[in-house]
Design a protein around this motif. Structure first.
Motif: not given
Length: 291
Positions: A136, A255-256, A259-260, A262, A284, A286
């Motif tokens: 992260y 992780n999801e 990402a959702e 950010e 952020l 990958e």
């Protein structure tokens, strides 16, 4: 505040979650009002429990620091809140456990925490014991010295000054990676937390402190001109979130979630580590594949 021992290696300080609601600024983290996780997953267990226990550090300005009101604050703390919020866990229902470098794998393996967010570099040795979500954030190792120290301009100068002492903390990757630059192992001084290294630098017991640059920038910002960073970063340190080894579903969920969220991630940076002079707003990274 409740205090209990976690493991034999070090004392661990546990703060009742109710204290987390007493300070730390505005909570901008969204908390899911309804959740629906597959039975048997870590997410379902935590959501049903209604509380989560998080390991973090209490001595790192900008990332994980125990404030004057005994409330942890910093970027790592806010990242943990984002993850907890996605499972329907509000800030006041988070239990914070101090996870120093030397006990981070232990508290995960022993089940004392649900996850660890603690400037925790992902590396192969640690992957033998736990699974990492993320990264992260990506930091790099650097050196901090007293402002009047003109002898050290980078790690290559350490061996040329064999009487100088270098401080880091037990169990950290910086404490291992600095060894190739030392004249001998006697130059290295290890404590359990970085606060003690900063104190030792201030009183002249050591001459150099080394760890990740974002951590050092926090100490420099607090030093009122007493400390400075020197040289460039000489390693790459991807920070991950430590969870039970093999918990792929939880890893993918974390992780999801990041990402959702950010925008929340970037806002968290701005109100914590981003306020430290010299830091740069991150993107952020990958996430690695979960395994």
């Amino acid at each position: 505040m409740r205090i209990k021992k976690l493991g034999a290696a070090a004392a661990a300080l546990v703060l009742a979650g109710s204290l987390a609601a007493c300070g730390g600024g505005d909570d901008e983290v969204e908390v899911a009002s309804e959740t629906d996780f597959e039975a048997g997953t870590t997410m379902a267990e935590i959501a049903d429990r209604g509380t989560v226990t998080v390991g973090t550090k209490f001595d790192q300005p900008g990332f994980g620091l125990l404030g004057l009101e005994d409330v942890p604050e910093g970027f790592d703390v806010e990242v943990a809140k984002i993850i907890a919020g996605a499972m329907g866990i509000a800030e006041e229902d988070i239990e914070w456990v101090q996870a120093t470098s030397d006990i981070r794998e232990q508290v995960v393996e022993d089940g004392d925490v649900d996850f660890v967010v603690a400037t925790y570099t992902i590396n192969d040795e640690r992957k033998q014991r736990i699974t990492f979500a993320g990264p992260y954030y990506e930091a790099g190792q650097q050196l901090m010295v007293a402002s009047d120290n003109d002898s050290i301009e980078g790690p290559e100068d350490i061996a040329d000054n064999p009487d100088m002492k270098v401080c880091s903390v037990t169990g950290s990757t910086p404490s291992e990676q600095i060894r190739e630059y030392l004249a001998d192992d006697d130059q290295l001084v290890l404590f359990d937390i970085y606060d003690k290294c900063a104190d030792a630098l201030s009183n002249g017991q050591v001459d150099i402190v080394t760890t990740d640059n974002v951590i050092l920038l926090g100490f420099v910002s607090k030093s009122e001109g007493e400390f400075k960073l020197v040289g460039e970063q000489f390693t790459e340190e991807p920070y991950g979130i430590g969870i039970t080894k093999g918990d792929v579903e939880f890893c993918e969920f974390i992780n999801e979630t990041l990402a959702e969220n950010e925008d929340a991630y970037l806002a968290a940076w701005d109100r914590t580590a981003g306020e430290v002079e010299g830091t740069e707003k991150p993107e952020l990274p990958e996430a690695d594949a979960c395994a």
